[in-house]
Motif scaffolding. Structure first.
Motif, mmCIF file in Angstrom:
data_model
loop_
_atom_site.group_PDB
_atom_site.id
_atom_site.type_symbol
_atom_site.label_atom_id
_atom_site.label_comp_id
_atom_site.label_asym_id
_atom_site.label_seq_id
_atom_site.Cartn_x
_atom_site.Cartn_y
_atom_site.Cartn_z
ATOM 1 N N ILE A 70 0.836 -1.202 0.000
ATOM 2 C CA ILE A 70 0.000 0.000 0.000
ATOM 3 C C ILE A 70 0.873 1.255 0.000
ATOM 4 N N GLU A 71 1.909 1.273 0.836
ATOM 5 C CA GLU A 71 2.817 2.421 0.863
ATOM 6 C C GLU A 71 3.460 2.644 -0.506
ATOM 7 N N GLU A 72 3.905 1.567 -1.120
ATOM 8 C CA GLU A 72 4.557 1.675 -2.428
ATOM 9 C C GLU A 72 3.590 2.204 -3.486
ATOM 10 N N ARG A 73 2.363 1.718 -3.480
ATOM 11 C CA ARG A 73 1.371 2.177 -4.460
ATOM 12 C C ARG A 73 1.057 3.653 -4.271
ATOM 13 N N ILE A 74 0.981 4.118 -3.034
ATOM 14 C CA ILE A 74 0.710 5.531 -2.781
ATOM 15 C C ILE A 74 1.909 6.376 -3.223
ATOM 16 N N ARG A 75 3.107 5.872 -2.985
ATOM 17 C CA ARG A 75 4.315 6.595 -3.395
ATOM 18 C C ARG A 75 4.399 6.666 -4.927
ATOM 19 N N GLN A 76 4.085 5.566 -5.587
ATOM 20 C CA GLN A 76 4.168 5.526 -7.053
ATOM 21 C C GLN A 76 3.083 6.365 -7.707
ATOM 22 N N LEU A 110 -1.017 7.155 6.821
ATOM 23 C CA LEU A 110 -0.671 7.219 5.398
ATOM 24 C C LEU A 110 -1.674 8.145 4.718
ATOM 25 N N ARG A 111 -1.160 9.150 4.028
ATOM 26 C CA ARG A 111 -2.043 10.110 3.385
ATOM 27 C C ARG A 111 -1.641 10.266 1.934
ATOM 28 N N PHE A 112 -2.614 10.586 1.134
ATOM 29 C CA PHE A 112 -2.310 10.934 -0.241
ATOM 30 C C PHE A 112 -3.282 12.023 -0.661
ATOM 31 N N LYS A 113 -2.730 12.988 -1.340
ATOM 32 C CA LYS A 113 -3.534 14.112 -1.792
ATOM 33 C C LYS A 113 -3.615 14.065 -3.313
ATOM 34 N N LYS A 114 -4.780 14.335 -3.832
ATOM 35 C CA LYS A 114 -4.917 14.347 -5.281
ATOM 36 C C LYS A 114 -4.244 15.576 -5.878
ATOM 37 N N ASN A 115 -4.258 16.671 -5.157
ATOM 38 C CA ASN A 115 -3.617 17.872 -5.647
ATOM 39 C C ASN A 115 -2.566 18.284 -4.638
#
Length: 119
Positions: A70-76, A110-115
């Motif tokens: 999951i971490e790798e997919r968010i980083r990629q 773990l966070r991910f921002k679209k922008n």
């Protein structure tokens, strides 16, 4: 969740039922539910004990073994959506709801921002 009733009470109830009293009469005498008397008697006959079973516990976290993926997919792919991540996990054989993915990400920080430009 309430605590289990004492083993002493359970043993007295089972002794009364074994002595020939009806479950309803024993329940009224000791102030417990008829269903409890029945279940305690059944447990006594099957196991020889009236001790309560384990209460509660913790659920095993389904996504914990897949944290690195999951971490790798968010980083990629920082623009990855929860539903897309859920679909990718399903392709790996991990069937979870999108809410389970969200709760895992939130709990793990773990966070991910679209922008990424906007704060």
């Amino acid at each position: 969740m309430s605590r289990p009733l004492s083993n002493d009470l359970r043993e007295r109830v089972v002794r009364a039922v074994s002595g020939g009293e009806s479950c309803r009469a024993v329940a009224a005498r000791f102030g417990v539910a008829v269903s409890s008397v029945v279940k305690w008697s059944q447990r006594w006959r099957s196991t020889g004990s009236v001790a309560p079973g384990k209460m509660g516990g913790h659920r095993k976290r389904t996504l914990e073994p897949h944290r690195a993926f999951i971490e790798e997919r968010i980083r990629q792919t920082p623009h990855l959506t929860l539903h897309k991540l859920k679909d990718e996990l399903a392709a790996r054989g991990v069937i979870v709801s999108h809410n389970a993915v969200w709760m895992f990400l939130r709990r793990e920080g773990l966070r991910f921002k679209k922008n990424a430009v906007r704060p």
